[in-house]
Design a protein around this motif. Structure first.
Motif, short mmCIF file in Angstrom:
data_model
loop_
_atom_site.label_atom_id
_atom_site.label_comp_id
_atom_site.label_asym_id
_atom_site.label_seq_id
_atom_site.Cartn_x
_atom_site.Cartn_y
_atom_site.Cartn_z
N TYR A 156 0.76 -1.16 0.43
CA TYR A 156 -0.07 -0.15 -0.20
C TYR A 156 0.85 1.20 -0.33
CZ TYR A 156 -3.40 3.01 1.71
OH TYR A 156 -4.13 4.52 1.85
N THR A 157 0.98 2.36 -1.30
CA THR A 157 1.40 3.09 -0.86
C THR A 157 1.18 4.20 0.42
OG1 THR A 157 0.02 4.60 -2.14
CG2 THR A 157 1.46 2.76 -3.97
N MET A 163 6.58 1.30 2.52
CA MET A 163 7.26 1.81 0.39
C MET A 163 8.78 1.91 1.10
SD MET A 163 4.75 1.92 -0.98
CE MET A 163 5.78 2.40 -2.79
N GLU A 164 9.33 3.01 2.04
CA GLU A 164 10.44 2.59 2.49
C GLU A 164 10.97 1.38 2.39
OE1 GLU A 164 13.71 4.67 5.81
OE2 GLU A 164 11.41 5.19 6.50
N ALA A 165 10.63 0.22 3.08
CA ALA A 165 10.93 -0.91 3.80
C ALA A 165 11.84 -1.47 1.83
CB ALA A 165 10.76 -1.71 4.62
N GLN A 166 10.13 -1.23 2.09
CA GLN A 166 9.76 -2.21 -0.22
C GLN A 166 11.16 -1.32 -1.12
OE1 GLN A 166 6.28 -2.71 -2.53
NE2 GLN A 166 6.64 -0.73 -2.81
N THR A 167 11.66 -0.33 -0.75
CA THR A 167 12.59 0.33 -2.11
C THR A 167 13.76 -0.43 -1.30
OG1 THR A 167 10.36 2.70 -1.37
CG2 THR A 167 13.11 2.70 -2.68
N ARG A 168 14.33 -0.06 -0.21
CA ARG A 168 15.20 -0.01 0.45
C ARG A 168 15.93 -2.11 -0.51
NH1 ARG A 168 14.35 0.10 5.40
NH2 ARG A 168 14.40 -1.87 6.22
N SER A 199 -6.18 -11.17 -5.72
CA SER A 199 -6.43 -11.60 -4.92
C SER A 199 -6.37 -10.78 -3.38
CB SER A 199 -5.78 -13.40 -4.95
OG SER A 199 -6.29 -13.88 -6.46
N TYR A 200 -5.97 -9.85 -2.80
CA TYR A 200 -5.25 -9.43 -2.25
C TYR A 200 -7.04 -9.04 -0.80
CZ TYR A 200 -2.39 -7.38 1.21
OH TYR A 200 -2.41 -6.90 2.55
N LYS A 201 -7.50 -8.50 -1.73
CA LYS A 201 -9.26 -8.28 -1.14
C LYS A 201 -8.65 -7.50 0.17
CE LYS A 201 -11.01 -12.17 -3.39
NZ LYS A 201 -11.75 -12.94 -3.51
N GLU A 206 -5.14 -0.28 -4.72
CA GLU A 206 -4.68 0.47 -5.43
C GLU A 206 -3.71 0.39 -5.93
OE1 GLU A 206 -2.83 3.50 -3.86
OE2 GLU A 206 -1.55 1.89 -2.05
N MET A 207 -4.93 0.90 -8.11
CA MET A 207 -3.75 0.37 -9.04
C MET A 207 -2.95 1.09 -8.18
SD MET A 207 -2.67 0.23 -12.08
CE MET A 207 -4.71 -0.77 -12.75
#
Length: 633
Positions: A156-157, A163-168, A199-201, A206-207
Motif C-alpha cells: 500500500y502506497t 514503502m521505505e522498506a520496500q524501496t530498500r 486476490s489480496y482483497k 489500489e492501482m
C-alpha cells in the motif's frame, strides 16, 4: 458437447498453429554478454518475440532459497532435460534482510549466482522479486518487522514505513537483476511486477501500488514486465497497460480469452500451471495432478507459453513455511516443512514418473534440432538407526533470548522476533474452577503451578480451556509454539504470534505478565536447575558418525511435535499429525565423522526416546485424500 465447446474456444485463441510452430522452432539460448531482446509482437501484439522471432517460454519454477546450493545445477539441468528453456523463481525478501538491517546473500541466498548458473546451462530466467510473492512462505516473503505496528497496511502506497522498506529491498534486487537482463547480455527475459495483487482483497487495494512498482523498474531500465493473476476480470483489474498477463493458471482457451479482453495488445500465458498442490499439517500426502499433463499437451500443440509451478519445490527449511486462512482469519492451515508439492522433480531432486511423462510430451512437439540431454537421478543414503539421549526437560532449559514484564501479553512481533516459542506467566488468584479465555497463535500448552492442564490448537479455533479449582494463589503458564505467518490474502496484515490481545479468567482480566521467548534459529540450550511438575517437552541430542555423507530423510514418525537441528542448522518442524514424517537433510549439512543431531520435542518426556534413522526417500503414502485445488480456493 464438451469437445465441440473446446474446439470452439480454441478457435478464439489468436496464436494460430503456424505461429505456435514457429515459436517452438526458436531454440535460441542465452550466451554470456550476448544481447537478446524479448518483445511483444505478432498479431495484435499477443506473441512473445525473441529478437523479432516468435518464441515459446517453456518454464519451470525452482526457488533457489529452498534448494541446497550444491544441488542447484542438478535441478537446472533436470529442467533442461525435460525440454524447458526457462527457469522462473521467487526471491524471498525476509530471508535476505536480517533483523539488524544487514543483508545476507550467501549460500542459498546467493540469487545472483543462481541466475548466472541458469545462463551457464543455457536457460532463460523469469525473475519474480515480489516484494510480496506468496509461495507458501512465511508472510509471503515480507519481513515480519512490518507487523510490529498493529495497524500496519501492507502492499500500500499510503504506508510510508512499508514503502521505505520496500524501496530498500528493491534497490538490492535491482543491483542483481539489471546487469543480468537479456538486453544487457544476461538471461533474464522478463520480470514479474507483483504477485496476485488482484486476490489480496484488502480495503486499500489500489492501482497506484502496481503503477509505483512499474515506474520503479522502468527508471532502472528494466522491462518487459508481466503480472501473475487469477483468470477472472475481477482478478485482472490491476494489470497496467503494456504489461503481459500471466494466468494462475491458464487451463483452457476460455481463460485466455477473458484475459485478452481485459488486457488487449499483450501476450497472455500460463504463469502458474500446477503439477501438484501445497499441503498443510493434518491433510493427506502430496498427489501429482494429471490435469497439468493435459494442459502441457495443449501448450505444446499451440505454442502457448507456460510456467510449471512448481517444477521442483524443495524444502521450506527452518521457520520459512507459511500458512493459509480464510480472509477473516478462520480455518488456520499451517504448511508442511516439505515443499515437495507432488512436483515432477521431488523434494530431494528425484525424477518422478510424471517428470518423464512431461518430458515425452514436450520432446515430441519440439523440432528435431532440440536435442534434450539425458536426465540424472540424485544420490541419497540410508543412515542406520540411532537413539538420541535426553539432555533435559523443556522446563529445565535455560534458553530464553528475551525476558520482560508487561501489563498484557506481548506478541513476538512487538518484541522483535519472528516465530519461535513464547512463555507467558502470570498470577492466578485462588478460586473455584473457571474458564480461561485467550487467543494463542498458534499452539499452546497450558499449566497451573507446573501441572499440565491441556493444549489449545488454533487450527481448531480453540480459545478457551477449563482450569481447576485453586485453594491458593497459583501460577498460570502458557507456552505458545508458533507456525509460519499467513502468506495469502488480507489477513496477512493481522496475523501475529504468541498470546494475542487480552486474557481473562471467566470475566476477570489477567494482567501482570512475565514473558520470555526462545528464538529457534539462535538455539543454544543450556540446562538450568531441575524443576518438578508434569510439564511437557524435552531436549534430546545424538552424535552420529558418518562416512561420505549424502542426502537423507530423517524419519521422525515415532516422535510427536517439534524441531530438528543438524550440525546447528534448523531443518524445520515435524509433527505426528502428518502427512510428512521425514525431514529432508541435505548432504551439504553433514560431514565426515561426528554429526550433532538435536531435537526439541514439545510433548515428549521419556528418558528413552524412539530411534531415528535416515531414509533415501520421503514418505508418500496417501492415507487421507486431499484435493489438489489448482488455485481454485
Amino acid at each position: 458437447m464438451k469437445r465441440l465447446m473446446l474446439v470452439s474456444l480454441l478457435a478464439l485463441w489468436p496464436l494460430g498453429a503456424d505461429a505456435g510452430i514457429e515459436a517452438m522452432k526458436n531454440l535460441q539460448k542465452p550466451e554470456q554478454g550476448k544481447v537478446a531482446v524479448l518483445s511483444f509482437g505478432g498479431e495484435g501484439g499477443r506473441e512473445f518475440m525473441l529478437d523479432g522471432v516468435p518464441f515459446q517460454i517453456r518454464s519451470g519454477e525452482i526457488h533457489p532459497q529452498r534448494v541446497p546450493r550444491q544441488h542447484w545445477r542438478h535441478r537446472i539441468r533436470a529442467a533442461k532435460a525435460m525440454g524447458l528453456n526457462t527457469i522462473a523463481f521467487y526471491t524471498f525478501w525476509n530471508a535476505l534482510e536480517r533483523p539488524d538491517g544487514s543483508w545476507d546473500f550467501s549460500g542459498r541466498n546467493d540469487i545472483a549466482a543462481f541466475i548466472d548458473m541458469c545462463q551457464e546451462e543455457g536457460m532463460w530466467v523469469l525473475f519474480r522479486p515480489g516484494p510480496y510473492v506468496c509461495g507458501e512462505w512465511d508472510l509471503g516473503g515480507l519481513p515480519t518487522y512490518l507487523l510490529k505496528d498493529d495497524e500496519t497496511r501492507l502492499r500500500y502506497t499510503g504506508n510510508a514505513q512499508f514503502m521505505e522498506a520496500q524501496t530498500r529491498y528493491l534497490e538490492k534486487m535491482a543491483e542483481i537483476a539489471i546487469p543480468r537482463l537479456s538486453k544487457n547480455g544476461g538471461p533474464i527475459l522478463m520480470m514479474q511486477l507483483e504477485n496476485e495483487y488482484g486476490s489480496y482483497k484488502s480495503e486499500h487495494d489500489e492501482m497506484a501500488y502496481i503503477e509505483w512498482l512499474k515506474n520503479f523498474w522502468e527508471k532502472k531500465g528494466a522491462g518487459p514486465f508481466y503480472l501473475s493473476e487469477g483468470s477472472s476480470p475481477h482478478h485482472l483489474r490491476f494489470v497496467p497497460k503494456g504489461v503481459a498477463v500471466g494466468l494462475d493458471p491458464a487451463d483452457n482457451a476460455w481463460q485466455m480469452q477473458t484475459a485478452l479482453r481485459v488486457a488487449p495488445g499483450v501476450p497472455v500465458f500460463s504463469s502458474e500451471t500446477y503439477p501438484g498442490w501445497l499441503r498443510h499439517w493434518g491433510e493427506g500426502n502430496w498427489t501429482p495432478s494429471r490435469n497439468a499433463l493435459n494442459s502441457v499437451r495443449w501448450y505444446m500443440k499451440d505454442g502457448v507459453s507456460f510456467n510449471l509451478f512448481v517444477l521442483h519445490g524443495g524444502t521450506s527449511f527452518g521457520l520459512t513455511a507459511g500458512a493459509n486462512t480464510n480472509p477473516d482469519g478462520t480455518n488456520f492451515q499451517p504448511d508442511l516443512t516439505s515443499y515437495d508439492y507432488g512436483a515432477p522433480i521431488g523434494e530431494n531432486g528425484n525424477l518422478t514418473r510424471e517428470y518423464f511423462e512431461y518430458r515425452d510430451i514436450i520432446k515430441a512437439a519440439l523440432p528435431d534440432a532440440a536435442k534434450l540431454p539425458d536426465p540424472v537421478q540424485p544420490v541419497a543414503m540410508e543412515v542406520p538407526a540411532f537413539t538420541p539421549r535426553k539432555v533435559c526437560a523443556f522446563h529445565e532449559l535455560q534458553a530464553p533470548h528475551r525476558k520482560g514484564k508487561y501489563e498484557h501479553p506481548m506478541t513476538l512481533e512487538s518484541l522483535g522476533q519472528n516465530q519461535g516459542i513464547a512463555i507467558y506467566n502470570t498470577k492466578l488468584p485462588a478460586g473455584p474452577a473457571a474458564t480461561l479465555h485467550c487467543t494463542p497463535q498458534d499452539f499452546a500448552l497450558v499449566y497451573v503451578d507446573d501441572q499440565f492442564i491441556g493444549t489449545m490448537d488454533r487450527r481448531l479455533n480453540q480459545r478457551s480451556i477449563d482450569l481447576p479449582e485453586r485453594r491458593k494463589d497459583a501460577v498460570l503458564k502458557v507456552v505458545v509454539d508458533t507456525f509460519g505467518h499467513v502468506n495469502f490474502s488480507k489477513f496477512m496484515e493481522k496475523d501475529r504470534k504468541g498470546l494475542i490481545g487480552k486474557v481473562s479468567l471467566g470475566d476477570k482480566p489477567l494482567t501482570g505478565w512475565r514473558v520470555s521467548t526462545i528464538d529457534l534459529e539462535k538455539f543454544h540450550p543450556r540446562r538450568a536447575a531441575r524443576a518438578r511438575g508434569t510439564e511437557k517437552g524435552a531436549y534430546y541430542r545424538a552424535d552420529v558418525e558418518l562416512q561420505n555423507p549424502s542426502d537423507t530423510f530423517l524419519d521422525m514418525k515415532d516422535w510427536q511435535k517439534g524441531y530438528v537441528w543438524v550440525n546447528g542448522h534448523l531443518l524445520g518442524r515435524y509433527w505426528n499429525e502428518g502427512p510428512q514424517e521425514r525431514l529432508y537433510c541435505p548432504g551439504e549439512l553433514l560431514k565426515n565423522g561426528s554429526n550433532v543431531i538435536e531435537i526439541l520435542d514439545m510433548h515428549m518426556t521419556t528418558d528413552t526416546p524412539p530411534a531415528i534413522s535416515g531414509k533415501k526417500e520421503r514418505n508418500m503414502e496417501v492415507r487421507k485424500y486431499t484435493k489438489s485445488l489448482n488455485n481454485q480456493w
